[in-house]
Design a protein around this motif. Structure first.
Motif, PDB file in Angstrom:
ATOM      1  N   LEU A 182      -3.913  25.069  57.189  1.00  0.00           N
ATOM      2  CA  LEU A 182      -4.344  24.314  55.859  1.00  0.00           C
ATOM      3  C   LEU A 182      -3.426  22.980  55.695  1.00  0.00           C
ATOM      4  O   LEU A 182      -3.885  22.053  54.957  1.00  0.00           O
ATOM      5  CB  LEU A 182      -4.210  24.894  54.489  1.00  0.00           C
ATOM      6  N   ILE A 187      -0.557  22.241  54.563  1.00  0.00           N
ATOM      7  CA  ILE A 187      -0.070  21.923  53.322  1.00  0.00           C
ATOM      8  C   ILE A 187       1.334  22.356  53.424  1.00  0.00           C
ATOM      9  O   ILE A 187       1.786  23.126  53.762  1.00  0.00           O
ATOM     10  CB  ILE A 187      -0.585  23.219  52.157  1.00  0.00           C
ATOM     11  N   HIS A 208       0.562  15.905  49.654  1.00  0.00           N
ATOM     12  CA  HIS A 208      -0.110  17.229  49.793  1.00  0.00           C
ATOM     13  C   HIS A 208       0.267  18.091  48.643  1.00  0.00           C
ATOM     14  O   HIS A 208      -0.204  19.026  48.356  1.00  0.00           O
ATOM     15  CB  HIS A 208       0.364  17.864  51.103  1.00  0.00           C
ATOM     16  N   ARG A 209       0.947  17.386  47.626  1.00  0.00           N
ATOM     17  CA  ARG A 209       1.553  18.313  46.470  1.00  0.00           C
ATOM     18  C   ARG A 209       0.301  18.634  45.640  1.00  0.00           C
ATOM     19  O   ARG A 209       0.300  19.709  44.860  1.00  0.00           O
ATOM     20  CB  ARG A 209       2.299  17.324  45.541  1.00  0.00           C
ATOM     21  N   HIS A 210      -0.674  17.819  45.292  1.00  0.00           N
ATOM     22  CA  HIS A 210      -1.774  18.259  44.533  1.00  0.00           C
ATOM     23  C   HIS A 210      -2.602  19.424  45.316  1.00  0.00           C
ATOM     24  O   HIS A 210      -2.984  20.433  44.363  1.00  0.00           O
ATOM     25  CB  HIS A 210      -2.838  17.028  44.331  1.00  0.00           C
ATOM     26  N   ASP A 211      -2.773  19.686  46.552  1.00  0.00           N
ATOM     27  CA  ASP A 211      -3.214  20.757  47.113  1.00  0.00           C
ATOM     28  C   ASP A 211      -2.211  21.948  46.659  1.00  0.00           C
ATOM     29  O   ASP A 211      -2.820  22.922  46.392  1.00  0.00           O
ATOM     30  CB  ASP A 211      -3.412  20.512  48.542  1.00  0.00           C
ATOM     31  N   LEU A 212      -1.073  21.973  46.930  1.00  0.00           N
ATOM     32  CA  LEU A 212      -0.046  22.901  46.727  1.00  0.00           C
ATOM     33  C   LEU A 212      -0.392  23.539  45.459  1.00  0.00           C
ATOM     34  O   LEU A 212      -0.280  24.466  44.964  1.00  0.00           O
ATOM     35  CB  LEU A 212       1.181  22.628  47.210  1.00  0.00           C
ATOM     36  N   LEU A 266      -2.781  23.243  43.276  1.00  0.00           N
ATOM     37  CA  LEU A 266      -4.067  24.045  43.079  1.00  0.00           C
ATOM     38  C   LEU A 266      -3.963  25.420  43.428  1.00  0.00           C
ATOM     39  O   LEU A 266      -4.427  26.041  42.876  1.00  0.00           O
ATOM     40  CB  LEU A 266      -5.055  22.957  43.828  1.00  0.00           C
ATOM     41  N   ILE A 267      -3.270  25.529  44.856  1.00  0.00           N
ATOM     42  CA  ILE A 267      -3.415  26.750  45.344  1.00  0.00           C
ATOM     43  C   ILE A 267      -2.360  27.701  44.358  1.00  0.00           C
ATOM     44  O   ILE A 267      -2.479  28.804  44.117  1.00  0.00           O
ATOM     45  CB  ILE A 267      -2.860  26.599  46.641  1.00  0.00           C
TER      46      ILE A 267
END
Length: 105
Positions: free
Chosen positions: A64, A66, A72-76, A78-79
């Protein structure tokens, strides 16, 4: 295709290969330990849990993409929020079912 694109593709292929090997090893180790009976039951549960957590981290990093960098902090986040919601839903369901069972007994 430029030299930079070829270099990025080679790096991505290497990351995928490393991720695949790690995922296979982290899957085979618990299966092998259970099949061979290497540890007592509590030790097997701990080993399976640790391998599962490490495998989740490997999937996040290798497949992914991440990590803890700022882009990539926004993706992390969100997860992590999704995991929090799933834990709350599963925990709430178990709590309600447990109370219902206690009242039925």
């Amino acid at each position: 295709m430029s030299a930079q694109d070829a270099k990025e593709r080679a790096h991505d292929a290497r990351v995928y290969q490393v991720g695949l090997v790690l995922a296979l090893v982290l899957s085979a180790v618990p299966f092998g330990a259970v099949a061979l009976g290497l540890l007592p039951a509590s030790g097997l549960l701990w080993m399976i849990a640790i391998c599962a957590i490490v495998q989740i981290l490997v999937h996040f990093r290798c497949f992914l993409h991440i990590d803890l960098s700022s882009n990539h902090r926004h993706d992390l986040q969100l997860i992590l929020f999704s995991v929090c919601i799933v834990i709350l839903m599963a925990g709430g369901t178990l709590w309600v079912i447990g109370n219902q069972r206690a009242m039925m007994m």
